[in-house]
Design a protein around this motif. Structure first.
Motif, PDB file in Angstrom:
ATOM      1  N   ASN A 100      -1.080 -12.157  26.648  1.00 57.32           N
ATOM      2  CA  ASN A 100      -1.418 -10.735  26.599  1.00 57.32           C
ATOM      3  C   ASN A 100      -1.311 -10.177  25.177  1.00 57.32           C
ATOM      4  O   ASN A 100      -0.271 -10.288  24.526  1.00 57.32           O
ATOM      5  N   GLY A 101      -2.408  -9.596  24.700  1.00 56.15           N
ATOM      6  CA  GLY A 101      -2.438  -9.008  23.361  1.00 56.15           C
ATOM      7  C   GLY A 101      -2.534 -10.029  22.246  1.00 56.15           C
ATOM      8  O   GLY A 101      -2.501  -9.670  21.070  1.00 56.15           O
ATOM      9  N   GLN A 102      -2.632 -11.310  22.586  1.00 50.40           N
ATOM     10  CA  GLN A 102      -2.631 -12.360  21.555  1.00 50.40           C
ATOM     11  C   GLN A 102      -3.938 -13.148  21.507  1.00 50.40           C
ATOM     12  O   GLN A 102      -4.268 -13.737  20.483  1.00 50.40           O
ATOM     13  N   ALA A 109     -10.368  -8.771  20.188  1.00 52.32           N
ATOM     14  CA  ALA A 109      -8.969  -9.080  20.480  1.00 52.32           C
ATOM     15  C   ALA A 109      -8.538  -8.521  21.822  1.00 52.32           C
ATOM     16  O   ALA A 109      -9.038  -7.475  22.272  1.00 52.32           O
ATOM     17  N   ASP A 110      -7.593  -9.205  22.452  1.00 49.60           N
ATOM     18  CA  ASP A 110      -7.101  -8.764  23.756  1.00 49.60           C
ATOM     19  C   ASP A 110      -6.178  -7.553  23.618  1.00 49.60           C
ATOM     20  O   ASP A 110      -5.324  -7.491  22.736  1.00 49.60           O
ATOM     21  N   ASP A 111      -6.356  -6.634  24.543  1.00 44.32           N
ATOM     22  CA  ASP A 111      -5.577  -5.402  24.613  1.00 44.32           C
ATOM     23  C   ASP A 111      -4.183  -5.707  25.175  1.00 44.32           C
ATOM     24  O   ASP A 111      -4.036  -6.358  26.209  1.00 44.32           O
ATOM     25  N   LEU A 112      -3.181  -5.209  24.471  1.00 47.78           N
ATOM     26  CA  LEU A 112      -1.795  -5.398  24.906  1.00 47.78           C
ATOM     27  C   LEU A 112      -1.496  -4.581  26.158  1.00 47.78           C
ATOM     28  O   LEU A 112      -0.503  -4.811  26.857  1.00 47.78           O
ATOM     29  N   ALA A 115     -10.403  -5.255  23.660  1.00 51.44           N
ATOM     30  CA  ALA A 115     -10.821  -5.194  25.066  1.00 51.44           C
ATOM     31  C   ALA A 115      -9.794  -5.971  25.876  1.00 51.44           C
ATOM     32  O   ALA A 115      -9.038  -6.769  25.319  1.00 51.44           O
ATOM     33  N   ASN A 116      -9.794  -5.741  27.178  1.00 52.32           N
ATOM     34  CA  ASN A 116      -8.812  -6.438  27.995  1.00 52.32           C
ATOM     35  C   ASN A 116      -9.430  -7.693  28.611  1.00 52.32           C
ATOM     36  O   ASN A 116     -10.375  -7.603  29.391  1.00 52.32           O
ATOM     37  N   PHE A 117      -8.935  -8.857  28.228  1.00 55.08           N
ATOM     38  CA  PHE A 117      -9.479 -10.112  28.767  1.00 55.08           C
ATOM     39  C   PHE A 117      -8.452 -11.215  28.608  1.00 55.08           C
ATOM     40  O   PHE A 117      -7.512 -11.102  27.808  1.00 55.08           O
ATOM     41  N   ASP A 118      -8.633 -12.272  29.366  1.00 60.12           N
ATOM     42  CA  ASP A 118      -7.815 -13.470  29.190  1.00 60.12           C
ATOM     43  C   ASP A 118      -8.659 -14.653  29.644  1.00 60.12           C
ATOM     44  O   ASP A 118      -8.742 -14.927  30.839  1.00 60.12           O
TER      45      ASP A 118
HETATM   46 CA   LIG Z   1      -4.514  -7.980  27.987  1.00 58.05          CA
END
Ligand SMILES: [Ca+2]
Ligand SMILES: [Ca+2]
Ligand SMILES: [Ca+2]
Ligand SMILES: [Ca+2]
Length: 223
Positions: A51-53, A100-103, A117-120
């Motif tokens: 998350n966030g990384q 980049a992923d959103d924390l 943005a939020n992704f994994d």
């Molecule tokens: Ca995230």
């Protein structure tokens, strides 16, 4: 004190090649110049929480509009799509865009982030596709695909990057459409910077002036 030795023949050949590449405007062998943008690096498995990384880095021509482009995960075990990241804005002047992923609060831990943005994206075997409406612009599949698995990359799969490592193009501007040939595992991810077949003019000028300096040093030592 030990003298600093430079492999003179090697550096002068490299400098000449780079200089010729700069003059010609391209070092790509014929047939390897593909359309941009491309996926230049993927970091899908940070040590511990992603998350966030995690991030996806794209390389393209400065100023290219990203509206209408999406990054889409393809699950290797069943072909299911997701996550889907909608892109917007433009490729920055250095040609390297970091998504980049959103924390969870609109920020990220990824340095040099351009878009959050939020992704994994999953650990392999999986694929990541960059598409524009119905057209695939670039795709990378990574990991060990079994005969039943769905590979949505190009050519042969890239290796699976272990936790903490990323998967990056050897040269951001070189796309032979074979993921195995084009990508390698990077022990230390490099969001925001990407090696190219033709170095940026500023890098080449620095290199050439450094070589000129070394040449002057060796001449003065011989006197
Ligand atoms: Ca995230
Ligand atoms: Ca992880
Ligand atoms: Ca490609
Ligand atoms: Ca990079």
């Amino acid at each position: 004190m030990n003298a600093i030795r430079t492999p003179r023949a090697a550096t002068s050949i490299a400098a000449r090649l780079w200089f010729l590449a700069m003059l010609s405007g391209s070092a790509l062998p014929p047939g390897l110049a593909h359309a941009l943008p491309v996926i230049s690096e993927v970091f899908y498995d940070a040590v511990g929480s992603d998350n966030g990384q995690s991030f996806v880095e794209l390389y393209g021509e400065s100023g290219t509009a990203l509206d209408g482009l999406v990054l889409e995960g393809v699950n290797g075990s069943n072909g299911a799509l997701g996550p889907i990241v909608v892109l917007s804005g433009f490729i920055p002047c250095d040609g390297v865009l970091v998504v980049a992923d959103d924390l969870g609060d609109g920020t990220t831990l990824v340095p040099h982030a351009d878009l959050i943005a939020n992704f994994d994206f999953q650990n392999g075997p999986d694929s990541l596709v960059l598409r524009d409406a119905g057209r695939v612009l670039d795709a990378v599949g990574y990991g060990d695909f079994g005969p039943e698995d769905i590979f949505a990359g190009e050519g042969f799969p890239a290796p699976d990057a272990p936790s903490g490592s990323s998967l990056a193009r050897v040269f951001a501007d070189l796309d032979s459409d074979d993921n195995f040939a084009d990508f390698r595992v990077l022990e230390a991810p490099t969001p925001g910077s990407a090696p190219r077949t033709v170095p940026e003019p500023s890098t080449a000028v620095l290199l050439l002036s450094a070589l000129a300096g070394l040449g002057a040093m060796s001449v003065s030592r011989r006197r």
